[in-house]
Scaffold this active site. Structure first.
Site, mmCIF file in Angstrom:
data_model
loop_
_atom_site.group_PDB
_atom_site.id
_atom_site.type_symbol
_atom_site.label_atom_id
_atom_site.label_comp_id
_atom_site.label_asym_id
_atom_site.label_seq_id
_atom_site.Cartn_x
_atom_site.Cartn_y
_atom_site.Cartn_z
ATOM 1 C CG HIS A 269 -1.675 -6.770 3.918
ATOM 2 N ND1 HIS A 269 -2.903 -5.847 4.011
ATOM 3 C CD2 HIS A 269 -0.971 -6.164 3.114
ATOM 4 C CE1 HIS A 269 -2.886 -5.018 3.519
ATOM 5 N NE2 HIS A 269 -1.438 -4.866 3.106
ATOM 6 C CG ASP A 320 7.002 -5.986 1.584
ATOM 7 O OD1 ASP A 320 7.405 -5.087 0.833
ATOM 8 O OD2 ASP A 320 6.045 -5.736 2.729
#
Length: 385
Positions: A269, A320
């Site tokens: 991220h 995700d």
């Protein structure tokens, strides 16, 4: 509400992708990337996911505080008029070719909704809040209706008095959803409701800064989400799980990908320097719903993927990774995973749009020019190239 987006320009060395560049002041969402915290309007998003519901979180993001009971009842009552799609919108859904993707349908259909909004052209705050509510209720209905049509079924109406999570599952699948699945899906919606200035939210604010209408702003956000570098990672995770097939195959599969410098979807991220805090809740949801649906294999594969990637790269999973096996266990088609992101994030998008308008300034950053400066024009018949 908000301070203005984009301060007075300060010429500085540009960062690729505007990494770590502060583009605005906002009181909607705080990401503490070093301490694994996600905060909505001062509240820990994990606490909200475990104790609240998506409608209450929508109220929080739009109005800046949690509602009292009378406010909440009035708020829910205001949703009632939006619990159906305009007939013209359903007609548009019937016109799409079967080859079109759900995200393309969502982008076009959301734009069309503005034509039949009774508050179209009304820019007052209360009218914009009503439009935000209509978008939040109708986007799930759009996605479910189109999916049923492409499967050869007729759209069905939502059940009044039920929440957005319940009615999405009901209008998609045509049956009363299991309460545990509704609860898990509601948690997922809360955890995806906002995430500061991600690409789609920033796109919405840039469009809002031009004083375009709210439907144009949300359509801009959907266009950004459609790009595979923003939305779609959980679809890639599901495809990876299917390719792996069994938990035993996960380690050699991942090691081969890492050796060949192939990015593993569902990891890393731009902001978090630790595990994405949303993973904490979604991992548990994926385990319980996979067990309920008899799909423990996909969850076990996901755990093995996480173990191997962490051991070999020290890169943490993101939101995700576990939504793939979670949504699959709920019986949701893989091609709807990214549209589901939009179902939730429209609350964040519209909150940022309203915040932008509260103290607006046109967003107009500068580019650092790197090309030539002193070329001399020559007639076309004298050019050597």
């Amino acid at each position: 509400m908000a301070k203005n987006c984009i301060k007075e320009p300060e010429v500085r060395q540009s960062e690729a992708g505007l990494a770590d560049v502060v583009a605005c002041q906002s009181d909607i969402c705080f990401i503490d990337g070093d301490n694994c915290r996600l905060v909505y309007r001062g509240y820990n998003a994990l606490d909200l996911a475990l104790n609240s519901n998506f409608e209450e979180v929508a109220y929080l993001l739009w109005y800046g505080c949690l509602p009292r009971i009378t406010e909440y009842k009035a708020f829910l009552a205001g949703f009632t008029g939006s619990m159906s799609l305009p007939s013209n919108t359903v007609m548009i859904l019937r016109m799409f070719p079967k080859s079109v993707t759900p995200m393309e349908v969502l982008r076009t259909a959301v734009s069309s909704l503005g034509h039949w909004d009774p508050d179209s052209g009304n820019t007052a705050l209360d009218a914009c809040l009503r439009k935000a509510q209509r978008l939040t209720l109708r986007m799930p209905l759009l996605i479910a209706a189109h999916q049923r049509l492409r499967e050869g079924n007729e759209p069905i109406n939502p059940i009044p008095g039920q929440g957005i999570a319940y009615n999405f599952l009901y209008t998609l699948q045509g049956k009363v959803p299991d309460p545990k699945i509704v609860e898990a899906f509601d948690m997922a919606l809360i955890l995806h409701a906002d995430h500061e200035l991600n690409a789609s939210t920033f796109a919405a604010r840039v469009t809002a800064a031009t004083m375009a209408d709210i439907y144009s702003c949300v359509t801009s956000a959907i266009g950004a989400l459609k790009g595979p570098l923003h939305g779609g990672a959980n679809m890639e995770v599901m495809q990876m799980i299917e390719e792996i097939g069994t938990p035993e195959n996960a380690e050699p599969y991942i090691l081969d990908k890492l050796e060949n410098k192939v990015k593993i979807p569902g990891f890393g991220h731009r902001v978090y320097r630790c595990e994405d805090p949303r993973v904490t809740v979604l991992r548990d949801c994926a385990e319980s719903i996979s067990e309920l649906a008899g799909e423990g294999k996909n969850y076990a594969i996901t755990r093995e993927i996480e173990r191997v990637v962490l051991e070999k790269t020290k890169v943490y999973p993101n939101v995700d990774l576990y939504t793939a096996s979670l949504y699959h266990a709920m019986g949701i088609p893989t091609e709807l995973f990214t549209p589901i992101f939009a179902i939730s994030r429209v609350v964040g998008w519209t909150s940022h749009i309203l915040e932008q308008w509260s103290n607006n300034r046109l967003i107009r950053p500068r580019a650092e020019y790197t090309g030539p400066r002193d070329l001399v024009y020559s007639p076309i018949d004298q050019r050597t190239r």
